[in-house]
Write a protein that holds these residues in place. Structure first.
Motif, PDB file in Angstrom:
ATOM      1  N   THR A  41       0.928  -1.181  -0.054  1.00  0.00           N
ATOM      2  CA  THR A  41       0.215   0.037   0.019  1.00  0.00           C
ATOM      3  C   THR A  41       0.939   1.279   0.034  1.00  0.00           C
ATOM      4  OG1 THR A  41      -0.241   0.360   2.353  1.00  0.00           O
ATOM      5  CG2 THR A  41      -1.514  -1.243   1.343  1.00  0.00           C
ATOM      6  N   ARG A  42       0.184   2.604  -0.275  1.00  0.00           N
ATOM      7  CA  ARG A  42       0.979   3.642  -0.329  1.00  0.00           C
ATOM      8  C   ARG A  42       1.550   3.849   1.063  1.00  0.00           C
ATOM      9  NH1 ARG A  42      -0.462   6.745  -5.092  1.00  0.00           N
ATOM     10  NH2 ARG A  42      -1.387   4.911  -6.162  1.00  0.00           N
ATOM     11  N   ALA A  43       0.835   3.795   2.048  1.00  0.00           N
ATOM     12  CA  ALA A  43       1.484   4.103   3.353  1.00  0.00           C
ATOM     13  C   ALA A  43       2.680   3.111   3.733  1.00  0.00           C
ATOM     14  CB  ALA A  43       0.576   3.784   4.371  1.00  0.00           C
ATOM     15  N   SER A  45      -2.835  15.445  -0.014  1.00  0.00           N
ATOM     16  CA  SER A  45      -3.013  14.771  -1.244  1.00  0.00           C
ATOM     17  C   SER A  45      -2.714  13.611  -1.024  1.00  0.00           C
ATOM     18  CB  SER A  45      -1.772  15.230  -1.987  1.00  0.00           C
ATOM     19  OG  SER A  45      -1.776  16.732  -2.231  1.00  0.00           O
ATOM     20  N   LEU A  46      -2.513  13.009   0.081  1.00  0.00           N
ATOM     21  CA  LEU A  46      -2.594  11.559   0.438  1.00  0.00           C
ATOM     22  C   LEU A  46      -3.810  11.371   1.188  1.00  0.00           C
ATOM     23  CD1 LEU A  46      -1.100   8.697   0.268  1.00  0.00           C
ATOM     24  CD2 LEU A  46       0.019   9.367   2.535  1.00  0.00           C
ATOM     25  N   THR A  47      -4.915  10.423   0.904  1.00  0.00           N
ATOM     26  CA  THR A  47      -5.913  10.353   1.586  1.00  0.00           C
ATOM     27  C   THR A  47      -6.009   8.807   2.319  1.00  0.00           C
ATOM     28  OG1 THR A  47      -6.912   9.804  -0.627  1.00  0.00           O
ATOM     29  CG2 THR A  47      -7.374  11.938   0.168  1.00  0.00           C
ATOM     30  N   ASN A  48      -6.980   8.863   2.970  1.00  0.00           N
ATOM     31  CA  ASN A  48      -7.180   7.708   3.796  1.00  0.00           C
ATOM     32  C   ASN A  48      -6.174   7.010   4.463  1.00  0.00           C
ATOM     33  OD1 ASN A  48     -10.181   7.394   3.378  1.00  0.00           O
ATOM     34  ND2 ASN A  48      -9.522   6.864   1.169  1.00  0.00           N
ATOM     35  N   VAL A  49      -5.205   7.732   5.363  1.00  0.00           N
ATOM     36  CA  VAL A  49      -3.737   7.397   5.875  1.00  0.00           C
ATOM     37  C   VAL A  49      -4.404   6.615   6.900  1.00  0.00           C
ATOM     38  CG1 VAL A  49      -1.883   8.054   6.932  1.00  0.00           C
ATOM     39  CG2 VAL A  49      -2.724   9.412   5.305  1.00  0.00           C
ATOM     40  N   PRO A  50      -3.642   5.395   6.827  1.00  0.00           N
ATOM     41  CA  PRO A  50      -4.312   4.489   8.183  1.00  0.00           C
ATOM     42  C   PRO A  50      -3.540   4.977   9.609  1.00  0.00           C
ATOM     43  CG  PRO A  50      -2.620   3.411   6.835  1.00  0.00           C
ATOM     44  CD  PRO A  50      -2.938   4.759   6.110  1.00  0.00           C
ATOM     45  N   ALA A  51      -4.330   4.720  10.701  1.00  0.00           N
ATOM     46  CA  ALA A  51      -4.137   5.277  11.812  1.00  0.00           C
ATOM     47  C   ALA A  51      -2.373   4.764  12.313  1.00  0.00           C
ATOM     48  CB  ALA A  51      -4.877   4.908  13.050  1.00  0.00           C
ATOM     49  N   TRP A  52      -2.070   3.451  12.096  1.00  0.00           N
ATOM     50  CA  TRP A  52      -0.839   2.783  12.296  1.00  0.00           C
ATOM     51  C   TRP A  52       0.400   3.547  11.544  1.00  0.00           C
ATOM     52  CZ3 TRP A  52       2.762   1.516   8.584  1.00  0.00           C
ATOM     53  CH2 TRP A  52       2.129   1.229   7.377  1.00  0.00           C
ATOM     54  N   ALA A  53      -0.225   4.416  10.525  1.00  0.00           N
ATOM     55  CA  ALA A  53       1.010   5.046   9.835  1.00  0.00           C
ATOM     56  C   ALA A  53       1.177   6.632  10.171  1.00  0.00           C
ATOM     57  CB  ALA A  53       0.944   4.691   8.233  1.00  0.00           C
ATOM     58  N   ALA A  54       0.093   7.038  10.795  1.00  0.00           N
ATOM     59  CA  ALA A  54       0.012   8.241  10.800  1.00  0.00           C
ATOM     60  C   ALA A  54       1.351   9.212  11.308  1.00  0.00           C
ATOM     61  CB  ALA A  54      -1.095   8.640  11.693  1.00  0.00           C
ATOM     62  N   GLU A  55       1.654   8.428  12.513  1.00  0.00           N
ATOM     63  CA  GLU A  55       3.089   9.416  13.163  1.00  0.00           C
ATOM     64  C   GLU A  55       4.272   9.333  12.223  1.00  0.00           C
ATOM     65  OE1 GLU A  55       3.708   8.282  17.293  1.00  0.00           O
ATOM     66  OE2 GLU A  55       5.320   9.468  17.318  1.00  0.00           O
ATOM     67  N   ASP A  57      -4.375   7.944  -3.120  1.00  0.00           N
ATOM     68  CA  ASP A  57      -5.461   7.187  -1.965  1.00  0.00           C
ATOM     69  C   ASP A  57      -4.932   6.051  -1.584  1.00  0.00           C
ATOM     70  OD1 ASP A  57      -7.593   6.047  -0.629  1.00  0.00           O
ATOM     71  OD2 ASP A  57      -8.808   6.704  -2.058  1.00  0.00           O
ATOM     72  N   GLU A  58      -4.872   5.722  -0.069  1.00  0.00           N
ATOM     73  CA  GLU A  58      -4.273   4.556   0.484  1.00  0.00           C
ATOM     74  C   GLU A  58      -5.006   3.477  -0.091  1.00  0.00           C
ATOM     75  OE1 GLU A  58      -1.779   3.701   1.861  1.00  0.00           O
ATOM     76  OE2 GLU A  58      -2.246   2.093   3.367  1.00  0.00           O
TER      77      GLU A  58
END
Ligand SMILES: [Zn+2]
Length: 728
Positions: free
Chosen positions: A22-24, A53-63, A77-78
């Motif tokens: 995935t993108r993330a 510009s990056l959408t739907n970033v999952p919580a685990w990768a946010a930081e 889009d993730e």
């Protein structure tokens, strides 16, 4: 990627490498591989994609992703699958953001300190060594104008006219007092027209008195098919903005444009509601004409722009217009054949020329009149114009009124100020030196053309003939004769105004064109002023022009090494020579007339090579999320690639050439920065590739580039030899 902690895998210990990346996940890997990304500065900050510009970033990768998002490298889009291509795009963005290794991103690494510290000075929409030069030249000319203005001048001389015009431009009080009064009678006449016939008569009157037509008109131009004569050209109203704008323009830009048009109408006396309504209708009409018009890459394509009509055929397209009267008002004597450069746009516009569209045409005429003279009226019109330019291109600051005034005088009295500039700032040594370099390049071109294995001897002979007869213009024109001598420029004390002088100049130019309408076009005339920081090839004259202003540091320096000059002005000279043989220039012969001088087989091989060039550039990202169009930029890219081969060939004639110096000079020449909005605009309108690719993508075609730096598979700059393209 060599760091061992890049792939941490899922919490269960699996790596799931057979699953979809995935993108993330990719971005996290990238961040770890590159040891994180700093907050971008300078050009990288301007080009950064918004974090959203990056959408739907999952919580685990946010930081972990926050630095890469802050660096502006990520989009998409993730939830969409990540292709190998998208992964390599991300990698390239990361190389550019780092800018630490010239084997990965040559332009970013060589120019890193300049790009990081870059800014955009007031009055420029793009900055760079190349662009900053034009600011310097403008300042030099402004100083010349102020010097002339500070002294009494002998009446009737060029200096007296410069002084008179400058005083009028600086006469803010007089301009405020006059407001729209100078054009009020034309505004009234437009609004009072009761039929299309009456409106066309008003247009003819403006043509006669102002030298400008707003709705339709005939002009004169060099006949593309026979450069020894002139031909009448005909045009109607067209779209004010580029084609892409009406389809894909951002809301903010659309609003900047319609706000500007609405301001012009309200400043000229209409109420706000009426102005807004009229602009909305006008905008729709422009969009419809634009949709039917040529694409920007076709503007220089003679097969698309050279369309012949008879007056009778135009009358069929415009049954409600008295074209005989329009032609008579133009002063053009011979209109047996009439050239139309954009048939699609003309036909779409022609459908509007009837009484049912009278209100729309009045708006079009009013706006055209206001746009052509707005900046010579009062401060309100000036502000409206500059507010639009700043908002549209996303740049921050305009110049002072004094600087703008000097530039207006510079543009209007270009012939006089060119002479003053050359006398003060251009050296005979630079002219002789550059002429010699041009002679050497033309000889190299001959060698290169004769060595091509895909061209027959017959076509080669004709190409060589084109090189042998190519005209060379360096520095300034042989003659300073100017139609400005016949323009009466009056100071405020003599009753002159900025507006009245603009019209006097306009009329002098128009009369000059009409006086020479039956003569052969004068090929010794310059199509660029000597103070222009640019260069050109003119296919209709088969000549190259290098104005005085471009022949100076940092592009050219008598004290620099040969290699540095080759990478600067040398690239530009060779680029212009190559235009004689790009996909558009190749259709003109040695006399500058459109003619087919190729064998069918050679031409087919040439087209194929040009197509490969289009593919070499298409989709390449110079900046995150902004891709280059191969089709739009093909002719300039053919010229760039030919230029690079030529300067390397010239360097190789030296003892122990220092190619590192030459390649660095190329990178420095094209270093530039601008707003992201401007990059987006250029990506759909500019026939040149983005400056970064004019370095990286060009150097990637040269075997000498790979050997100079030991670039290997796995490096960001590497491309496989069999994929590299070449035309000349
Ligand atoms: Zn060019």
């Amino acid at each position: 990627m060599q760091r061992s902690d890049i792939l941490k895998g899922y919490p269960d210990g699996s790596l799931a490498l057979d699953g979809t990346l995935t993108r993330a996940q990719a971005l996290v890997m990238l961040t770890r591989a590159f040891g994180g990304f700093a907050v971008p500065v300078g050009d990288n900050a301007r080009m950064a994609l918004p974090a959203s510009s990056l959408t739907n970033v999952p919580a685990w990768a946010a930081e972990e992703l926050s630095p890469v998002l802050a660096a502006g490298l990520a989009d998409g889009d993730e939830n969409e699958a990540m292709s190998a291509e998208a992964l390599s795009t991300l990698l390239r963005r990361a190389y550019a953001a780092k800018g630490t290794n010239l084997k990965d991103d040559y332009y970013a690494a060589v120019n890193k300190s300049w790009l990081d510290g870059s800014d955009i000075p007031a009055g420029l929409s793009i900055n760079g060594p190349f662009y900053g030069l034009s600011l310097t030249v403008n300042e030099q000319i402004a100083a010349l104008i102020r010097e002339i203005d500070a002294h009494e001048q002998t009446p009737g001389t060029a200096e007296a006219k410069i002084k008179a015009l400058y005083d009028c431009v600086m006469d803010a009080e007089g301009r405020e007092r006059a407001g729209v009064a100078p054009i009020q009678k034309y505004l009234d006449a437009i609004e009072n027209a009761k039929t299309l016939d009456e409106l066309v008569s008003v247009d003819a009157q403006m043509q006669k008195e102002l030298g400008l037509s707003m709705l339709l008109g005939f002009g004169l131009t060099t006949d593309l098919a026979d450069s020894s004569r002139r031909i009448a050209a005909f045009s109607l109203i067209g779209a004010g903005m580029d084609k892409d704008f009406y389809v894909n323009g951002a809301d903010a830009q659309r609003s900047a444009y319609t706000t500007y048009l609405t301001s012009l109408l309200t400043l000229s006396g209409l109420g706000a509601d009426e102005a807004a309504q009229r602009v909305a209708a006008f905008y729709d009409a422009e969009a419809a004409i634009s949709a039917a018009s040529l694409d920007p890459q076709d503007y220089s394509n003679v097969d698309k722009t050279y369309n012949l009509f008879t007056l009778g055929e135009l009358k069929t397209l415009l049954p409600n217009v008295d074209l005989d009267a329009v032609l008579a008002a133009s002063g053009i004597e011979n209109a047996e054949r009439i050239m139309v450069s954009d048939v699609g746009a003309l036909k779409a516009a022609a459908a509007l020329y009837d009484d049912a569209h009278l209100a729309l045409l009045k708006t079009a005429a009013r706006l055209a009149l206001l746009q052509s003279v707005a900046t010579s009226l009062n401060q309100g019109f000036m502000d409206a114009y500059f507010d639009f330019v700043l908002a549209y291109y996303g740049v921050d600051a305009r110049q002072s009124n004094e600087q703008i005034a000097a530039q207006q005088v510079q543009a209007l009295l270009a012939d006089y100020l060119s002479r003053a500039y050359v006398d003060e700032y251009f050296s005979a040594k630079a002219k002789a030196d550059v002429e010699e370099m041009i002679g050497e390049f033309i000889a190299i071109y001959k060698e290169r053309i004769l060595a091509q294995d895909w061209m027959s001897a017959e076509t080669k002979a004709k190409a060589v003939k084109k090189l042998d007869t190519m005209g060379v213009k360096v520095g300034y024109p042989d003659s300073w004769e100017s139609c400005l001598d016949r323009a009466e420029i009056k100071s405020p004390a003599e009753g002159g105004s900025f507006f009245s002088n603009v019209i006097a100049i306009q009329m002098a130019m128009k009369q000059d064109v009409l006086a020479h309408q039956n003569d052969a076009p004068d090929k010794s005339e310059w199509i660029m002023t000597p103070f222009t920081v640019n260069a050109c090839y003119n296919p209709s004259a088969n000549d190259i022009t290098f104005p005085a202003a471009i022949l100076q540091s940092p592009l050219y320096d008598v004290n620099a090494s040969r290699e540095e000059n080759l990478g600067g002005i040398g690239y530009i000279i060779a680029h212009e020579i190559t235009h004689a043989f790009d996909n558009n220039g190749a259709k003109f012969d040695e006399n500058g007339s459109a003619a087919d001088w190729w064998t069918a087989e050679d031409y087919a091989a040439f087209r194929q090579k040009c197509q490969a060039v289009a593919e070499w550039y298409d989709g390449q990202e110079a900046y995150p999320g902004i891709a280059c169009s191969g089709a739009l930029t093909i002719s300039e890219n053919v010229a760039d690639l030919g230029a690079a081969k030529c300067i390397v060939a010239a360097a190789k004639k030296l003892d122990h050439p220092d190619l590192d110096k030459l390649f660095r000079a190329v990178a420095n020449t094209w270093a530039s920065t601008t707003s992201r909005q401007m990059r987006e605009y250029l990506a759909v309108t500019d026939v040149h590739a983005p400056d970064k690719l004019r370095c990286n993508r060009v150097l990637q075609t040269l075997p000498e580039f790979y050997t100079t730096y030991g670039i290997q598979p796995g490096d960001g700059m590497w491309t496989a030899p069999e994929t590299r393209v070449s035309v000349w």
